[in-house]
Write a protein that holds these residues in place. Structure first.
Motif, PDB file in Angstrom:
ATOM      1  N   UNK A  22       0.831  -1.207   0.000  1.00 17.26           N
ATOM      2  CA  UNK A  22       0.000   0.000   0.000  1.00 17.26           C
ATOM      3  C   UNK A  22       0.865   1.256   0.000  1.00 17.26           C
ATOM      4  N   UNK A  23       1.948   1.233   0.766  1.00 25.95           N
ATOM      5  CA  UNK A  23       2.854   2.377   0.821  1.00 25.95           C
ATOM      6  C   UNK A  23       3.472   2.634  -0.547  1.00 25.95           C
ATOM      7  N   UNK A  24       3.917   1.574  -1.234  1.00 26.39           N
ATOM      8  CA  UNK A  24       4.551   1.778  -2.532  1.00 26.39           C
ATOM      9  C   UNK A  24       3.570   2.353  -3.547  1.00 26.39           C
ATOM     10  N   UNK A  25       2.328   1.919  -3.487  1.00 27.01           N
ATOM     11  CA  UNK A  25       1.314   2.452  -4.399  1.00 27.01           C
ATOM     12  C   UNK A  25       1.022   3.913  -4.072  1.00 27.01           C
ATOM     13  N   UNK A  26       0.822   4.196  -2.796  1.00 29.41           N
ATOM     14  CA  UNK A  26       0.528   5.566  -2.382  1.00 29.41           C
ATOM     15  C   UNK A  26       1.696   6.483  -2.716  1.00 29.41           C
ATOM     16  N   UNK A  27       2.908   6.019  -2.450  1.00 27.37           N
ATOM     17  CA  UNK A  27       4.105   6.797  -2.747  1.00 27.37           C
ATOM     18  C   UNK A  27       4.139   7.148  -4.225  1.00 27.37           C
ATOM     19  N   UNK A  28       3.854   6.157  -5.058  1.00 26.46           N
ATOM     20  CA  UNK A  28       3.888   6.375  -6.499  1.00 26.46           C
ATOM     21  C   UNK A  28       2.790   7.297  -6.987  1.00 26.46           C
ATOM     22  N   UNK A  29       1.605   7.091  -6.503  1.00 27.63           N
ATOM     23  CA  UNK A  29       0.468   7.846  -7.023  1.00 27.63           C
ATOM     24  C   UNK A  29       0.390   9.263  -6.472  1.00 27.63           C
ATOM     25  N   UNK A  30       0.538   9.406  -5.181  1.00 25.20           N
ATOM     26  CA  UNK A  30       0.307  10.709  -4.559  1.00 25.20           C
ATOM     27  C   UNK A  30       1.530  11.613  -4.560  1.00 25.20           C
ATOM     28  N   UNK A  31       2.605  11.134  -3.996  1.00 26.85           N
ATOM     29  CA  UNK A  31       3.772  11.998  -3.838  1.00 26.85           C
ATOM     30  C   UNK A  31       4.386  12.406  -5.168  1.00 26.85           C
TER      31      UNK A  31
END
Length: 73
Positions: A22-31
């Motif tokens: 979940x962190x890797x997806x969020x990192x990629x999409x949001x940040x």
């Protein structure tokens, strides 16, 4: 007592893996998208140095997300 721990290890490992995914997806999409949006604004306003810095940050965030994704797999 040790058998209880050995039963809990797979469950805990699974939870950690899910968190990392979940962190890797969020990192990629949001940040990354946020850095890129702000970089484009800076570029439009003539701040090439700020644009370059933010693009570099976005690249680093992408590497972090990729690494975390590999760890989760």
């Amino acid at each position: 007592m040790p058998s209880d721990y050995s039963l809990r290890i797979p469950m805990i490992s699974s939870k950690v893996e899910k968190i990392l995914e979940e962190f890797s997806i969020k990192e990629g999409e949001e940040h990354i998208s946020t850095y890129n949006k702000i970089a484009m604004t800076a570029k439009a306003e003539g701040y090439a140095d700020i644009e370059a810095m933010l693009c570099a940050f976005a690249e680093e965030e992408a590497k972090i997300a990729e690494t975390v994704g590999k760890v989760a797999a």
